[in-house]
Scaffold this motif. Structure first.
Motif, PDB file in Angstrom:
ATOM      1  N   ARG A 188       2.351   1.647  -3.506  1.00 16.18           N
ATOM      2  CA  ARG A 188       1.350   2.140  -4.457  1.00 16.18           C
ATOM      3  C   ARG A 188       1.106   3.639  -4.267  1.00 16.18           C
ATOM      4  N   ARG A 189       1.072   4.070  -3.027  1.00 18.79           N
ATOM      5  CA  ARG A 189       0.858   5.495  -2.725  1.00 18.79           C
ATOM      6  C   ARG A 189       2.029   6.326  -3.267  1.00 18.79           C
ATOM      7  N   GLU A 190       3.262   5.853  -3.042  1.00 19.44           N
ATOM      8  CA  GLU A 190       4.431   6.588  -3.518  1.00 19.44           C
ATOM      9  C   GLU A 190       4.523   6.570  -5.046  1.00 19.44           C
TER      10      GLU A 190
ATOM     11  N   ASP B 249       0.830  -1.211   0.000  1.00 20.50           N
ATOM     12  CA  ASP B 249       0.000   0.000   0.000  1.00 20.50           C
ATOM     13  C   ASP B 249       0.860   1.253   0.000  1.00 20.50           C
ATOM     14  N   THR B 250       1.929   1.239   0.784  1.00 16.31           N
ATOM     15  CA  THR B 250       2.851   2.378   0.820  1.00 16.31           C
ATOM     16  C   THR B 250       3.490   2.576  -0.546  1.00 16.31           C
TER      17      THR B 250
ATOM     18  N   ALA C 144       1.998   6.381  -7.089  1.00 12.42           N
ATOM     19  CA  ALA C 144       0.929   7.253  -7.580  1.00 12.42           C
ATOM     20  C   ALA C 144       1.345   8.725  -7.540  1.00 12.42           C
ATOM     21  N   LYS C 145       2.098   9.102  -6.507  1.00 11.80           N
ATOM     22  CA  LYS C 145       2.555  10.498  -6.392  1.00 11.80           C
ATOM     23  C   LYS C 145       3.445  10.895  -7.567  1.00 11.80           C
TER      24      LYS C 145
END
Length: 143
Positions: A68-70, A65-66, A72-73
């Motif tokens: 994917r978040r990074e 999840d971390t 996406a940024k």
């Protein structure tokens, strides 16, 4: 049908005067074992065409999840980019860099995706999760 992934990942790391270039290369190889290196003044540059070992580490550390978040940024039309802490990489650990870069600099990774789409490739290396477990696009748990 098997999906063919075609990517280029460029990895850039500053090498400070107080650092040994070979040790910085070791840190990169800990996370990207297939990387091929070039030395530029003050910078170590590497390239790889697979992030599968990096993906394996994301799964082992349970930080999908971390990741994917990074990703996406830093997503663009052609790929995505992210930064990693150099000190953690020396230990073989993925730690995304957020905020101010470290004093010794961060590992900067830029991924260009040719096949399939950027989103499909991100799903391949860091799949969506449900209750902390990876799920495939059909909603089935995997790994």
């Amino acid at each position: 049908m098997t999906t063919v992934y075609s990517i280029d990942a460029r990895i850039e790391v500053p090498v400070r005067d107080t650092e040994v270039t070979a040790r910085v290369a070791d840190a990169v190889e800990n996370l990207f074992p297939n990387a091929e290196f070039e030395h530029e003044p003050g910078t170590l540059v590497a390239e790889t065409h697979t992030l599968d070992p990096f993906s394996d580490q994301l799964h082992e550390q349970e930080i999908l999840d971390t990741a994917r978040r990074e990703f996406a940024k830093g997503t663009t039309e052609d790929g995505f980019s992210f930064s990693l802490k150099k000190q953690a990489a020396f230990q073989g650990v993925i730690n995304f860099s957020v905020g101010e870069p470290d004093e010794l600099g961060d590992i900067e990774v830029t991924v260009t995706v040719r096949e399939p789409t950027v989103e499909e490739y991100i799903d391949h290396i860091a799949p969506p999760t449900e209750d902390g477990r990876p799920v495939d696009p059909n909603g089935n748990r995997r790994r």
